[in-house]
Design a protein around this motif. Sequence first.
Motif, PDB file in Angstrom:
ATOM      1  N   HIS A  40     -32.891 -29.456 -12.561  1.00  0.00           N
ATOM      2  CA  HIS A  40     -34.171 -30.088 -12.899  1.00  0.00           C
ATOM      3  C   HIS A  40     -33.968 -31.348 -13.732  1.00  0.00           C
ATOM      4  O   HIS A  40     -34.639 -32.365 -13.515  1.00  0.00           O
ATOM      5  CB  HIS A  40     -35.050 -29.087 -13.668  1.00  0.00           C
ATOM      6  CG  HIS A  40     -35.425 -27.893 -12.863  1.00  0.00           C
ATOM      7  ND1 HIS A  40     -35.865 -26.714 -13.426  1.00  0.00           N
ATOM      8  CD2 HIS A  40     -35.434 -27.670 -11.516  1.00  0.00           C
ATOM      9  CE1 HIS A  40     -36.127 -25.841 -12.485  1.00  0.00           C
ATOM     10  NE2 HIS A  40     -35.856 -26.392 -11.314  1.00  0.00           N
ATOM     11  N   SER A  44     -34.874 -35.163 -12.574  1.00  0.00           N
ATOM     12  CA  SER A  44     -35.812 -35.921 -13.402  1.00  0.00           C
ATOM     13  C   SER A  44     -35.211 -37.261 -13.815  1.00  0.00           C
ATOM     14  O   SER A  44     -35.871 -38.306 -13.723  1.00  0.00           O
ATOM     15  CB  SER A  44     -36.201 -35.115 -14.646  1.00  0.00           C
ATOM     16  OG  SER A  44     -36.798 -33.898 -14.295  1.00  0.00           O
ATOM     17  N   ALA A  47     -34.835 -39.614 -10.714  1.00  0.00           N
ATOM     18  CA  ALA A  47     -36.136 -40.089 -10.238  1.00  0.00           C
ATOM     19  C   ALA A  47     -36.757 -41.089 -11.209  1.00  0.00           C
ATOM     20  O   ALA A  47     -37.296 -42.127 -10.794  1.00  0.00           O
ATOM     21  CB  ALA A  47     -37.083 -38.906 -10.031  1.00  0.00           C
ATOM     22  N   GLY A 106     -31.898 -33.391   0.807  1.00  0.00           N
ATOM     23  CA  GLY A 106     -32.829 -34.508   0.680  1.00  0.00           C
ATOM     24  C   GLY A 106     -32.561 -35.608   1.689  1.00  0.00           C
ATOM     25  O   GLY A 106     -33.484 -36.126   2.325  1.00  0.00           O
ATOM     26  N   LYS A 318     -47.037 -35.532   4.316  1.00  0.00           N
ATOM     27  CA  LYS A 318     -46.700 -34.344   3.530  1.00  0.00           C
ATOM     28  C   LYS A 318     -45.345 -34.469   2.831  1.00  0.00           C
ATOM     29  O   LYS A 318     -45.135 -33.873   1.762  1.00  0.00           O
ATOM     30  CB  LYS A 318     -46.702 -33.102   4.432  1.00  0.00           C
ATOM     31  CG  LYS A 318     -48.084 -32.657   4.883  1.00  0.00           C
ATOM     32  CD  LYS A 318     -47.991 -31.443   5.773  1.00  0.00           C
ATOM     33  CE  LYS A 318     -49.371 -30.954   6.203  1.00  0.00           C
ATOM     34  NZ  LYS A 318     -50.157 -30.430   5.069  1.00  0.00           N
ATOM     35  N   LEU A 319     -44.417 -35.207   3.419  1.00  0.00           N
ATOM     36  CA  LEU A 319     -43.033 -35.172   2.925  1.00  0.00           C
ATOM     37  C   LEU A 319     -42.548 -36.472   2.305  1.00  0.00           C
ATOM     38  O   LEU A 319     -41.623 -36.443   1.482  1.00  0.00           O
ATOM     39  CB  LEU A 319     -42.087 -34.805   4.076  1.00  0.00           C
ATOM     40  CG  LEU A 319     -42.245 -33.429   4.702  1.00  0.00           C
ATOM     41  CD1 LEU A 319     -41.295 -33.287   5.893  1.00  0.00           C
ATOM     42  CD2 LEU A 319     -41.956 -32.343   3.687  1.00  0.00           C
ATOM     43  N   ASP A 320     -43.127 -37.601   2.667  1.00  0.00           N
ATOM     44  CA  ASP A 320     -42.523 -38.884   2.349  1.00  0.00           C
ATOM     45  C   ASP A 320     -42.337 -39.106   0.848  1.00  0.00           C
ATOM     46  O   ASP A 320     -41.245 -39.464   0.385  1.00  0.00           O
ATOM     47  CB  ASP A 320     -43.373 -40.015   2.938  1.00  0.00           C
ATOM     48  CG  ASP A 320     -42.604 -41.325   2.968  1.00  0.00           C
ATOM     49  OD1 ASP A 320     -41.369 -41.291   3.037  1.00  0.00           O
ATOM     50  OD2 ASP A 320     -43.240 -42.388   2.902  1.00  0.00           O
ATOM     51  N   SER A 321     -43.366 -38.907   0.064  1.00  0.00           N
ATOM     52  CA  SER A 321     -43.283 -39.193  -1.372  1.00  0.00           C
ATOM     53  C   SER A 321     -42.256 -38.304  -2.061  1.00  0.00           C
ATOM     54  O   SER A 321     -41.415 -38.782  -2.839  1.00  0.00           O
ATOM     55  CB  SER A 321     -44.660 -39.015  -2.031  1.00  0.00           C
ATOM     56  OG  SER A 321     -45.585 -39.933  -1.508  1.00  0.00           O
ATOM     57  N   TYR A 322     -42.309 -37.008  -1.780  1.00  0.00           N
ATOM     58  CA  TYR A 322     -41.390 -36.078  -2.442  1.00  0.00           C
ATOM     59  C   TYR A 322     -39.950 -36.349  -2.050  1.00  0.00           C
ATOM     60  O   TYR A 322     -39.054 -36.368  -2.907  1.00  0.00           O
ATOM     61  CB  TYR A 322     -41.774 -34.637  -2.097  1.00  0.00           C
ATOM     62  CG  TYR A 322     -40.870 -33.610  -2.709  1.00  0.00           C
ATOM     63  CD1 TYR A 322     -40.826 -33.406  -4.082  1.00  0.00           C
ATOM     64  CD2 TYR A 322     -40.038 -32.821  -1.913  1.00  0.00           C
ATOM     65  CE1 TYR A 322     -39.979 -32.467  -4.651  1.00  0.00           C
ATOM     66  CE2 TYR A 322     -39.194 -31.878  -2.472  1.00  0.00           C
ATOM     67  CZ  TYR A 322     -39.175 -31.696  -3.838  1.00  0.00           C
ATOM     68  OH  TYR A 322     -38.333 -30.776  -4.383  1.00  0.00           O
ATOM     69  N   VAL A 323     -39.718 -36.580  -0.763  1.00  0.00           N
ATOM     70  CA  VAL A 323     -38.353 -36.792  -0.300  1.00  0.00           C
ATOM     71  C   VAL A 323     -37.810 -38.127  -0.801  1.00  0.00           C
ATOM     72  O   VAL A 323     -36.685 -38.211  -1.318  1.00  0.00           O
ATOM     73  CB  VAL A 323     -38.296 -36.737   1.236  1.00  0.00           C
ATOM     74  CG1 VAL A 323     -36.919 -37.164   1.749  1.00  0.00           C
ATOM     75  CG2 VAL A 323     -38.613 -35.330   1.726  1.00  0.00           C
ATOM     76  N   ILE A 326     -38.003 -38.157  -5.096  1.00  0.00           N
ATOM     77  CA  ILE A 326     -37.381 -37.084  -5.876  1.00  0.00           C
ATOM     78  C   ILE A 326     -36.020 -36.684  -5.312  1.00  0.00           C
ATOM     79  O   ILE A 326     -35.001 -36.692  -6.013  1.00  0.00           O
ATOM     80  CB  ILE A 326     -38.294 -35.846  -5.951  1.00  0.00           C
ATOM     81  CG1 ILE A 326     -39.663 -36.223  -6.535  1.00  0.00           C
ATOM     82  CG2 ILE A 326     -37.639 -34.762  -6.794  1.00  0.00           C
ATOM     83  CD1 ILE A 326     -39.614 -36.725  -7.955  1.00  0.00           C
ATOM     84  N   LEU A 327     -35.983 -36.351  -4.029  1.00  0.00           N
ATOM     85  CA  LEU A 327     -34.742 -35.830  -3.439  1.00  0.00           C
ATOM     86  C   LEU A 327     -33.721 -36.925  -3.156  1.00  0.00           C
ATOM     87  O   LEU A 327     -32.528 -36.764  -3.439  1.00  0.00           O
ATOM     88  CB  LEU A 327     -35.054 -35.070  -2.151  1.00  0.00           C
ATOM     89  CG  LEU A 327     -35.926 -33.818  -2.266  1.00  0.00           C
ATOM     90  CD1 LEU A 327     -36.060 -33.154  -0.910  1.00  0.00           C
ATOM     91  CD2 LEU A 327     -35.341 -32.844  -3.269  1.00  0.00           C
TER      92      LEU A 327
END
Length: 358
Positions: A40, A44, A47, A106, A318-323, A326-327
């Motif tokens: 985590h 963090s 990102a 990711g 659904k996936l673009d921002s997180y991937v 963050i990933l």
Amino acid sequence: MRKANAFSNQTWVCQDQKSSRPKGYFFGDSPLNFPTPILHVQLSISALLTAFFQLILNPLGQTAFISQMLVGIILGPSVLGSGNAFADIVFPLKSFYISETYALFGVMLFVFLVGVKMDISLVKQSGRKAVVISLSAFFVPLILNIGFALVLRKTVAIEASLHKSIIIIAVFQCLSSFHVISCVLADLNLLNSEIGRLAVSSSIVSGVLSLIWVGLAFTIRQSKISKKDLSLPFMGLSLFCMFILIVYILRPMMLWMVAQLTDKEKSVKESYIFSIFIMIMVCSLLGEVMGQHCILGPMILGLAVPDGPPLGSALVEKLDSYVSLILLPSYFVVTGARINFSMIIKMKTVDFGALGYE
């Protein structure tokens, strides 16, 4: 022995088995002694630093790729990860396998999403010009790099391991990726321009050629390692079967999902999204079983997804921002762990005779 971190060139022999979650600081457990909280913290930091560099560099015309690459170098052994307390606490050696697995997951989703965003019909629309540019972009650097590597091999004294692999390095340095080019054009707001469409269409052709070249190189390398006579044709057959599976089985299934959606349905069913996730995992697993990289299957699957609404747009939404936010930065941090610019300073002149070259 000095405490090793994920960026140090040391061997991890054994480690006391602990629970993945701490009891809590007030019960005597430091969260940074357990793999899950460390993951985590790493996500963090990577990102936040990526977002910070994007805030500074985007107005200067730099893309997100530059920010992510800088974060990987800064957190790597070249700057902050060079055997100090920060690297020992935030990037302990025991966290490397978990972080690398998460980072590969990711980048696997990232290349899938880039493939979903691509429109293969652009190649047909651009015509002969895109084909000529793509072929030139692939073969001209390939010929020049190999020629330059051969000259270096004959005229410059380099250490034995580099001397042996310099041709391979030269070949891989000339390869291109339409995923990177597409993301750069999108960041520069050139994706929908005339020159942007030409660049994307030509990069698709050159990227496919690069993909075939890399797949062939991996297949030949794995067959040499296994030392089995039939490994090469079986691996080639397996790649062909995976391509047939994606194009003629998985893609018709996704087209069927699109056909089931009516005009009244504003969102794609969760069961359809779940099914595509399973497809991504299966394609990645097939690539690893065949000895290829885990991103090969998702990369081809992403190109096979029907672009635009409703399915392609729903997956990106659904996936673009997180991937991407963050990933993906964690992948650049793991990659940056293998880059150490201080080694350039430590390089010494190699004796030509000591290497056995005349």
